[in-house]
Design a protein around this motif. Structure first.
Motif, PDB file in Angstrom:
ATOM      1  N   PHE A 101      74.520  42.079  82.688  1.00 39.36           N
ATOM      2  CA  PHE A 101      74.954  40.801  82.113  1.00 39.36           C
ATOM      3  C   PHE A 101      74.066  39.660  82.624  1.00 39.36           C
ATOM      4  N   ALA A 102      73.882  39.617  83.948  1.00 40.47           N
ATOM      5  CA  ALA A 102      73.097  38.537  84.551  1.00 40.47           C
ATOM      6  C   ALA A 102      71.653  38.565  84.054  1.00 40.47           C
ATOM      7  N   GLN A 103      71.048  39.739  84.061  1.00 45.70           N
ATOM      8  CA  GLN A 103      69.658  39.838  83.595  1.00 45.70           C
ATOM      9  C   GLN A 103      69.534  39.440  82.130  1.00 45.70           C
ATOM     10  N   THR A 104      70.485  39.871  81.312  1.00 42.17           N
ATOM     11  CA  THR A 104      70.427  39.603  79.874  1.00 42.17           C
ATOM     12  C   THR A 104      70.506  38.116  79.563  1.00 42.17           C
ATOM     13  N   VAL A 105      71.460  37.404  80.187  1.00 41.67           N
ATOM     14  CA  VAL A 105      71.605  35.980  79.874  1.00 41.67           C
ATOM     15  C   VAL A 105      70.436  35.171  80.429  1.00 41.67           C
ATOM     16  N   ILE A 106      69.841  35.629  81.533  1.00 44.18           N
ATOM     17  CA  ILE A 106      68.678  34.922  82.082  1.00 44.18           C
ATOM     18  C   ILE A 106      67.471  35.111  81.168  1.00 44.18           C
ATOM     19  N   PHE A 107      67.228  36.357  80.750  1.00 48.73           N
ATOM     20  CA  PHE A 107      66.127  36.589  79.814  1.00 48.73           C
ATOM     21  C   PHE A 107      66.410  35.912  78.476  1.00 48.73           C
ATOM     22  N   GLY A 108      67.688  35.831  78.097  1.00 46.14           N
ATOM     23  CA  GLY A 108      68.037  35.159  76.850  1.00 46.14           C
ATOM     24  C   GLY A 108      67.689  33.687  76.868  1.00 46.14           C
ATOM     25  N   ALA A 109      67.628  33.098  78.060  1.00 46.11           N
ATOM     26  CA  ALA A 109      67.279  31.679  78.166  1.00 46.11           C
ATOM     27  C   ALA A 109      65.840  31.411  77.730  1.00 46.11           C
ATOM     28  N   THR A 110      64.998  32.439  77.745  1.00 46.51           N
ATOM     29  CA  THR A 110      63.613  32.245  77.291  1.00 46.51           C
ATOM     30  C   THR A 110      63.563  31.887  75.811  1.00 46.51           C
ATOM     31  N   THR A 111      64.629  32.219  75.071  1.00 47.84           N
ATOM     32  CA  THR A 111      64.689  31.842  73.655  1.00 47.84           C
ATOM     33  C   THR A 111      64.604  30.333  73.487  1.00 47.84           C
ATOM     34  N   THR A 112      65.200  29.603  74.412  1.00 54.09           N
ATOM     35  CA  THR A 112      65.156  28.139  74.361  1.00 54.09           C
ATOM     36  C   THR A 112      63.722  27.644  74.453  1.00 54.09           C
ATOM     37  N   GLY A 113      63.011  28.133  75.457  1.00 49.77           N
ATOM     38  CA  GLY A 113      61.627  27.711  75.634  1.00 49.77           C
ATOM     39  C   GLY A 113      60.745  28.124  74.475  1.00 49.77           C
ATOM     40  N   ALA A 114      60.923  29.356  73.994  1.00 47.27           N
ATOM     41  CA  ALA A 114      60.106  29.840  72.883  1.00 47.27           C
ATOM     42  C   ALA A 114      60.374  29.036  71.616  1.00 47.27           C
ATOM     43  N   GLY A 115      61.656  28.698  71.378  1.00 50.44           N
ATOM     44  CA  GLY A 115      61.994  27.917  70.189  1.00 50.44           C
ATOM     45  C   GLY A 115      61.385  26.527  70.224  1.00 50.44           C
ATOM     46  N   LEU A 116      61.448  25.882  71.388  1.00 47.78           N
ATOM     47  CA  LEU A 116      60.872  24.538  71.499  1.00 47.78           C
ATOM     48  C   LEU A 116      59.350  24.579  71.413  1.00 47.78           C
ATOM     49  N   ALA A 117      58.734  25.591  72.040  1.00 43.30           N
ATOM     50  CA  ALA A 117      57.274  25.727  71.956  1.00 43.30           C
ATOM     51  C   ALA A 117      56.840  25.924  70.507  1.00 43.30           C
ATOM     52  N   ASP A 118      57.609  26.714  69.775  1.00 48.14           N
ATOM     53  CA  ASP A 118      57.312  26.943  68.358  1.00 48.14           C
ATOM     54  C   ASP A 118      57.467  25.654  67.550  1.00 48.14           C
ATOM     55  N   ASP A 119      58.499  24.880  67.849  1.00 45.44           N
ATOM     56  CA  ASP A 119      58.709  23.612  67.137  1.00 45.44           C
ATOM     57  C   ASP A 119      57.573  22.626  67.413  1.00 45.44           C
ATOM     58  N   VAL A 120      57.087  22.610  68.649  1.00 44.24           N
ATOM     59  CA  VAL A 120      55.970  21.715  68.984  1.00 44.24           C
ATOM     60  C   VAL A 120      54.716  22.158  68.247  1.00 44.24           C
ATOM     61  N   GLN A 121      54.457  23.473  68.240  1.00 46.80           N
ATOM     62  CA  GLN A 121      53.271  24.000  67.572  1.00 46.80           C
ATOM     63  C   GLN A 121      53.267  23.682  66.079  1.00 46.80           C
ATOM     64  N   LYS A 122      54.436  23.794  65.443  1.00 45.73           N
ATOM     65  CA  LYS A 122      54.523  23.609  63.993  1.00 45.73           C
ATOM     66  C   LYS A 122      54.721  22.153  63.586  1.00 45.73           C
ATOM     67  N   GLY A 123      54.823  21.249  64.553  1.00 43.64           N
ATOM     68  CA  GLY A 123      54.979  19.842  64.235  1.00 43.64           C
ATOM     69  C   GLY A 123      56.395  19.425  63.897  1.00 43.64           C
ATOM     70  N   ILE A 124      57.378  20.330  64.127  1.00 47.46           N
ATOM     71  CA  ILE A 124      58.765  20.003  63.806  1.00 47.46           C
ATOM     72  C   ILE A 124      59.300  18.929  64.743  1.00 47.46           C
ATOM     73  N   VAL A 125      58.820  18.920  65.977  1.00 49.38           N
ATOM     74  CA  VAL A 125      59.234  17.887  66.925  1.00 49.38           C
ATOM     75  C   VAL A 125      58.832  16.502  66.410  1.00 49.38           C
ATOM     76  N   ASP A 126      57.650  16.412  65.805  1.00 45.65           N
ATOM     77  CA  ASP A 126      57.214  15.137  65.236  1.00 45.65           C
ATOM     78  C   ASP A 126      58.116  14.721  64.073  1.00 45.65           C
TER      79      ASP A 126
END
Length: 266
Positions: free
Chosen positions: A67-92
């Motif tokens: 459980f602990a490992q899964t939710v910690i690794f799941g947090a990388t989804t947040t970073g990946a999603g924001l990095a993708d939004d920055v790359q695609k210009g969605i943040v702008d």
């Protein structure tokens, strides 16, 4: 902007991220497949050896760590999603809209909490299938799940900061794996701490991953293979976990908002 506006905007952004899971269900499928494989491999391949011939006890010991490992690794989804939004210009694009700037980050982290709830449900059902059981009250079990989600929420803010700092999904995935993988293994997630050599054991005792795992085991009543420890974090694992949650949020919420403003102004 008012608090009501910020909250409303945050829910809109969270809904946008959840719709993405609906349209691309493979994201959720592959998020849950990895921990399911860990459960099956550790339970049936290593369980008897680690637990001294009692695989059933090890399966109950194992689940809190998974459980602990899964939710910690799941947090990388947040970073990946924001990095993708920055790359695609969605943040702008978000910046050009009449919305609260903090809603982008709050909505992103909120949607990942909901994603973690789904993953924990799937993992719990998998655990029940392999013999894991909860031996405490419903309230204590709920406390265990809430504590896991709180810790995951705090880590998601760390990953949000990293995702804005390194706006490349590929680099972020590699970098987060290098850090999170040893952090989750140098703990009591999969093996009892007494099996670790001296320096590693001290590190594992103070590792917050060990505390959240220990707290979950106690709240689920899965302590058959847990030996008493003199380390303060493992004597008070829930309190130690909450201290880390407060520290992480106090540091990374303002830090991430600052980094978001910088990313949006590029």
């Amino acid at each position: 902007m008012s608090l009501a506006t910020t909250v409303g905007d945050s829910f809109v952004v969270a809904r946008r991220n959840l719709i993405k899971i609906k349209r691309v269900p493979e994201l959720l499928v592959f998020t849950t497949l990895s921990p399911i494989m860990f459960v099956l491999l550790f339970a049936y391949v290593f369980g008897g050896a680690i637990a001294g011939g009692d695989p059933q006890q090890y399966r109950e010991f194992l689940m809190a760590g998974i459980f602990a490992q899964t939710v910690i690794f799941g947090a990388t989804t947040t970073g990946a999603g924001l990095a993708d939004d920055v790359q695609k210009g969605i943040v702008d694009r978000f910046r050009s809209l009449p919305m609260a700037p903090s809603a982008v980050l709050t909505g992103r982290t909120l949607s990942d909490v909901i994603n973690n709830v789904i993953v924990l449900v799937v993992m719990s059902l998998t655990g029940l299938l392999v013999g894991w059981r909860i031996h405490t009250s419903v309230l204590e079990a709920l406390d265990g799940y809430v504590l896991l989600l709180l810790f995951a929420y705090a880590i998601s803010w760390v990953m949000a900061w990293v995702g804005l700092l390194i706006p490349s999904v590929e680099v972020l995935n590699q970098a987060s794996f290098i850090v999170i993988f040893p952090l989750t293994f140098l703990a009591n997630t999969f093996v009892p701490l007494e099996s670790l050599p001296g320096p590693l054991r001290v590190f594992a005792e103070w590792n917050p991953v060990s505390a959240i795992t220990q707290a979950a085991r106690e709240l689920f009543g899965n302590t058959a293979l847990v030996a008493p420890s003199d380390a303060w974090p493992l004597q008070h694992p829930a309190l130690y976990t909450l201290v880390w949650v407060v520290i992480i949020l106090a540091v990374f919420v303002p830090l991430t908002n600052l980094q978001y403003r910088r990313a949006a102004s590029r």
